[in-house]
Design a protein around this motif. Structure first.
Motif, PDB file in Angstrom:
ATOM      1  N   CYS A  21       0.846  -1.195   0.000  1.00 14.54           N
ATOM      2  CA  CYS A  21       0.000   0.000   0.000  1.00 14.54           C
ATOM      3  C   CYS A  21       0.884   1.248   0.000  1.00 14.54           C
ATOM      4  O   CYS A  21       1.689   1.437   0.926  1.00 14.54           O
ATOM      5  CB  CYS A  21      -0.904   0.003   1.226  1.00 14.54           C
ATOM      6  N   LYS A  23       0.120   4.284   0.629  1.00  9.56           N
ATOM      7  CA  LYS A  23      -0.251   5.195   1.716  1.00  9.56           C
ATOM      8  C   LYS A  23      -0.065   4.576   3.101  1.00  9.56           C
ATOM      9  O   LYS A  23      -0.246   5.241   4.118  1.00  9.56           O
ATOM     10  CB  LYS A  23      -1.707   5.656   1.559  1.00  9.56           C
ATOM     11  N   LYS A  47      -7.749   8.438   3.699  1.00 10.44           N
ATOM     12  CA  LYS A  47      -6.479   8.627   2.988  1.00 10.44           C
ATOM     13  C   LYS A  47      -6.325   7.696   1.780  1.00 10.44           C
ATOM     14  O   LYS A  47      -5.341   7.785   1.053  1.00 10.44           O
ATOM     15  CB  LYS A  47      -5.306   8.434   3.934  1.00 10.44           C
ATOM     16  N   CYS A  48      -7.272   6.797   1.568  1.00 13.62           N
ATOM     17  CA  CYS A  48      -7.203   5.854   0.445  1.00 13.62           C
ATOM     18  C   CYS A  48      -7.317   6.603  -0.881  1.00 13.62           C
ATOM     19  O   CYS A  48      -8.181   7.461  -1.056  1.00 13.62           O
ATOM     20  CB  CYS A  48      -8.322   4.828   0.559  1.00 13.62           C
ATOM     21  N   ILE A  49      -6.438   6.254  -1.838  1.00 14.06           N
ATOM     22  CA  ILE A  49      -6.459   6.899  -3.154  1.00 14.06           C
ATOM     23  C   ILE A  49      -7.085   6.006  -4.223  1.00 14.06           C
ATOM     24  O   ILE A  49      -7.169   6.398  -5.384  1.00 14.06           O
ATOM     25  CB  ILE A  49      -5.044   7.347  -3.585  1.00 14.06           C
TER      26      ILE A  49
END
Length: 67
Positions: A21, A23, A47-49
């Motif tokens: 990941c 992030k 905060k996940c893209i």
């Protein structure tokens, strides 16, 4: 907003998703699934893209990414 959904019963806790990941927002849960594994979960959903690297790395196909 992107997010992931981990199928806790399918996850074996290998944490390949967490290792890859970008992030660093995936970790092992404090809870066990019915098979005795500490499954992965998303620590900071905001905060996940939505890159889906976690889903591609999961050998158990336990992660679904929503964008």
């Amino acid at each position: 907003m992107a997010k992931i959904e981990v199928n806790a019963e399918r996850c074996k806790g290998c944490l390949l998703c967490a290792n890859f990941c970008p992030k660093k927002i995936i970790a092992a849960s404090d809870c066990l699934n019915s098979k005795g594994y500490y499954y992965a979960y998303q620590t900071e959903p905001d905060k996940c893209i939505g890159c889906a690297v976690c889903a591609r790395m999961c050998p158990d196909v336990a992660i679904v990414v929503y964008k």
